[in-house]
Design an enzyme around this catalytic site. Structure first.
Site, PDB file in Angstrom:
ATOM      1  N   ASN A  26       3.970   5.212  15.776  1.00 57.22           N
ATOM      2  CA  ASN A  26       4.200   4.664  14.441  1.00 57.22           C
ATOM      3  C   ASN A  26       5.544   5.162  13.912  1.00 57.22           C
ATOM      4  O   ASN A  26       5.637   6.216  13.307  1.00 57.22           O
ATOM      5  CB  ASN A  26       3.034   5.081  13.529  1.00 57.22           C
ATOM      6  CG  ASN A  26       3.182   4.566  12.110  1.00 57.22           C
ATOM      7  OD1 ASN A  26       4.255   4.101  11.715  1.00 57.22           O
ATOM      8  ND2 ASN A  26       2.119   4.662  11.335  1.00 57.22           N
ATOM      9  N   PHE A  27       6.590   4.373  14.185  1.00 59.74           N
ATOM     10  CA  PHE A  27       7.928   4.670  13.673  1.00 59.74           C
ATOM     11  C   PHE A  27       8.226   3.724  12.507  1.00 59.74           C
ATOM     12  O   PHE A  27       9.366   3.289  12.326  1.00 59.74           O
ATOM     13  CB  PHE A  27       8.994   4.473  14.765  1.00 59.74           C
ATOM     14  CG  PHE A  27       8.901   5.439  15.914  1.00 59.74           C
ATOM     15  CD1 PHE A  27       8.194   6.635  15.809  1.00 59.74           C
ATOM     16  CD2 PHE A  27       9.547   5.166  17.118  1.00 59.74           C
ATOM     17  CE1 PHE A  27       8.124   7.535  16.876  1.00 59.74           C
ATOM     18  CE2 PHE A  27       9.483   6.047  18.196  1.00 59.74           C
ATOM     19  CZ  PHE A  27       8.766   7.244  18.078  1.00 59.74           C
ATOM     20  N   ASN A  66       0.837  -1.213   0.000  1.00 64.26           N
ATOM     21  CA  ASN A  66       0.000   0.000   0.000  1.00 64.26           C
ATOM     22  C   ASN A  66       0.863   1.250   0.000  1.00 64.26           C
ATOM     23  O   ASN A  66       2.001   1.243   0.487  1.00 64.26           O
ATOM     24  CB  ASN A  66      -0.949  -0.010   1.204  1.00 64.26           C
ATOM     25  CG  ASN A  66      -0.283   0.503   2.464  1.00 64.26           C
ATOM     26  OD1 ASN A  66      -0.339   1.697   2.779  1.00 64.26           O
ATOM     27  ND2 ASN A  66       0.378  -0.389   3.194  1.00 64.26           N
ATOM     28  N   CYS A  89       5.994   3.523   9.171  1.00 60.69           N
ATOM     29  CA  CYS A  89       5.427   3.727   7.838  1.00 60.69           C
ATOM     30  C   CYS A  89       6.574   4.030   6.848  1.00 60.69           C
ATOM     31  O   CYS A  89       7.290   5.016   7.016  1.00 60.69           O
ATOM     32  CB  CYS A  89       4.425   4.866   7.883  1.00 60.69           C
ATOM     33  SG  CYS A  89       3.591   5.080   6.322  1.00 60.69           S
ATOM     34  N   CYS A 125       7.860 -33.056  -2.212  1.00 59.43           N
ATOM     35  CA  CYS A 125       6.970 -34.212  -2.384  1.00 59.43           C
ATOM     36  C   CYS A 125       5.506 -33.768  -2.241  1.00 59.43           C
ATOM     37  O   CYS A 125       5.127 -33.153  -1.246  1.00 59.43           O
ATOM     38  CB  CYS A 125       7.286 -35.290  -1.338  1.00 59.43           C
ATOM     39  SG  CYS A 125       6.187 -36.709  -1.477  1.00 59.43           S
ATOM     40  N   CYS A 135      18.814 -32.450   4.201  1.00 66.20           N
ATOM     41  CA  CYS A 135      18.511 -31.031   3.970  1.00 66.20           C
ATOM     42  C   CYS A 135      17.018 -30.729   3.978  1.00 66.20           C
ATOM     43  O   CYS A 135      16.616 -29.567   4.051  1.00 66.20           O
ATOM     44  CB  CYS A 135      19.135 -30.573   2.659  1.00 66.20           C
ATOM     45  SG  CYS A 135      18.362 -31.296   1.196  1.00 66.20           S
ATOM     46  N   CYS A 145      13.755 -32.850  -0.451  1.00 63.02           N
ATOM     47  CA  CYS A 145      12.851 -33.819  -1.081  1.00 63.02           C
ATOM     48  C   CYS A 145      11.506 -33.870  -0.363  1.00 63.02           C
ATOM     49  O   CYS A 145      10.447 -33.936  -0.987  1.00 63.02           O
ATOM     50  CB  CYS A 145      13.498 -35.202  -1.115  1.00 63.02           C
ATOM     51  SG  CYS A 145      14.006 -35.796   0.499  1.00 63.02           S
ATOM     52  N   CYS A 170       4.074 -43.508  -2.008  1.00 60.99           N
ATOM     53  CA  CYS A 170       4.719 -42.853  -3.158  1.00 60.99           C
ATOM     54  C   CYS A 170       3.893 -43.003  -4.446  1.00 60.99           C
ATOM     55  O   CYS A 170       3.408 -44.086  -4.760  1.00 60.99           O
ATOM     56  CB  CYS A 170       6.105 -43.486  -3.348  1.00 60.99           C
ATOM     57  SG  CYS A 170       6.982 -42.833  -4.774  1.00 60.99           S
TER      58      CYS A 170
END
Ligand SMILES: Cc1cc2nc3c(=O)[nH]c(=O)nc-3n(C[C@H](O)[C@H](O)[C@H](O)COP(=O)(O)O)c2cc1C
Ligand code: SF4
Ligand code: SF4
Length: 409
Positions: free
Chosen positions: A132-133, A73, A135, A389, A382, A385, A342
């Site tokens: 509001n620090f 916005n 915007c 999947c 890691c 996969c 699978c």
């Protein structure tokens, strides 16, 4: 019966669900309807100067069929006269005395002008202020909003000005457009803030219309940088909340904001240290009634977990969030494929072959069906996969058995 009520720095709220300072909190009519719907608190659309806005103002990021995963916005603060807002705030507080009603403020960097605004607004009976620090557009070019929020000295100084005259708790709302939010959070605490809230919107350009070349949105042909929010920003907001929550020098409660749309999001923010949560985009997308799901979901969750008060959730997971250097480098998980689930789509094979460690073996069985097997000794765990999947619970990440073998020696 679980107790959903919370107390954030002395601000009491029947539940942790607040509306963030934004279009849904622009008027007394809206905030009253929100409270009737079940929201526990509201941060009024930012009051201050100047009273100016443009059209159009919003742009959306859609992902596939999912509408509005993010919005952007270029709207500024309230464009309604201060007197009108103050009259309506007084009315709302009178009608809903037990709900949290917070006034968001923004003012030029002038001590007297801040003092005047704070005194004027607290006279109508708000439960707290939110500065509001954050915007990132329009106001920041004039030295307000994120221009303040990016400078710890200014954050501390203006917070101090406000706390000199404020008789109710002061929350400092921080900008994510900074390298390390802890510096400005600490500055807010030094300035006397009673709580911090995060995040405001992230600097962004959400898109360009490739047919016309115009930015999205544009105002009579020209566009400008705007603020990004919605579900897409949640990971950034959550990490900033968690970083502040585990920092002993940010020793004040936190109001978590950014991408919150479901009760699960609320639980995550609370576990990571938020006492209250604030919602903007999800309320703009689905309306005030989403609070029914938030209340129902959080109540059932607490019940199921045997936790009697929402306050007891706050910060439970913070000790589990640490520095990379403190992680156990001996720990190992490996991918394991459930052959019965699978569907042989090969997605895991391609992901591991092209982007991981080439440790999924692909064999054609006697029936001509491709079989995929993880070479567990080679797998580095890691997760890739299991993430690609498409079948739920088809690939599990399991602790490596080597651990048990070592124990057996
Ligand atoms: C259209 C729009 C207007 C906003 N106006 C304000 C504002 O006046 N003051 C403020 O502090 N934040 C403002 N915000 C930021 C929200 O309060 C909130 O910090 C941000 O949208 C992240 O929450 P969300 O992901 O739930 O939307 C605005 C956001 C949007 C989308
Ligand atoms: S977890 Fe990573 S390394 Fe292991 S099989 Fe999956 S993609 Fe390959
Ligand atoms: S991605 Fe999942 S379903 Fe597809 S082949 Fe791999 S394990 Fe099977």
């Amino acid at each position: 019966m679980v107790d959903l009520s919370v107390n954030m720095a002395g601000i009491h709220s029947p539940n942790p669900f607040w509306l963030a300072s934004a279009p849904p909190t622009n008027s007394g009519y809206q905030v009253m309807r929100a409270f009737e719907a079940g929201w526990g608190g509201a941060v009024w659309k930012t009051l201050g100067d100047p009273i100016v806005n443009v059209t159009s103002r919003f742009g959306a990021l859609h992902l596939g069929r999912q509408r509005m995963v993010g919005i952007n916005n270029i709207e500024l603060i309230t464009d309604r006269p201060l007197e009108v807002n103050l009259k309506e705030i007084r009315e709302v507080k009178r009608t809903f005395p037990k709900h949290a009603l917070i006034a968001s403020l923004m003012m030029e960097c002038n001590r007297n002008r801040w003092h005047e605004l704070v005194k004027q607004v607290q006279d109508v009976g708000v439960d707290g202020f939110e500065l509001n620090f954050g915007c990132p557009h329009g106001m920041s070019e004039r030295g307000m909003g994120a221009a303040v929020g990016q400078d710890p000295e200014l954050v501390a100084m203006i917070t101090e000005w406000v706390t000199e005259v404020a008789e109710v708790p002061v929350i400092v709302k921080l900008t994510p457009n900074i390298t390390d939010i802890r510096y400005t959070a600490r500055a807010a605490v030094q300035g006397g803030a009673h709580a911090v809230s995060m995040i405001n919107t992230i600097n962004s350009l959400i898109g360009v219309d490739i047919e016309t070349g115009l930015t999205i949105p544009h105002v009579n042909g020209k566009g400008a940088h705007g603020g990004y929010c919605g579900p897409a920003v949640k990971p950034i907001a959550l990490s900033m909340v968690a970083e502040c929550a585990r920092d002993p020098t940010v020793s004040v409660p936190i109001s978590g904001i950014g991408g919150i749309a479901t009760w699960q999001d609320v639980v995550e923010f609370m576990l990571m240290g938020a006492t209250t949560t604030q919602v903007c985009t999800a309320a703009m997308h689905h309306g005030f009634r989403i609070v029914e799901d938030l209340i129902d979901g959080l109540t059932r969750y607490l019940d199921r977990k045997g936790i009697s008060s929402a306050m007891d959730l706050v910060g439970r997971s913070v000790p589990l969030f640490t520095d990379w250097g403190a992680l156990d480098i001996n720990h190992k998980v490996v991918a394991r494929i459930d052959q019965s689930r699978c569907i042989h789509c090969n997605k895991c094979y391609i992901a591991c072959e092209d982007a991981a460690h080439q440790c999924i073996d692909r064999k054609i069985d006697d029936a001509g069906v491709t079989q995929l097997m993880v070479d567990e000794a080679e797998c580095v765990g890691c997760n890739l996969c299991s993430m690609v999947c498409p079948v739920e619970e088809c690939i599990a990440m399991v602790p490596h058995e080597k651990e048990e073998i070592t124990w057996g020696r």
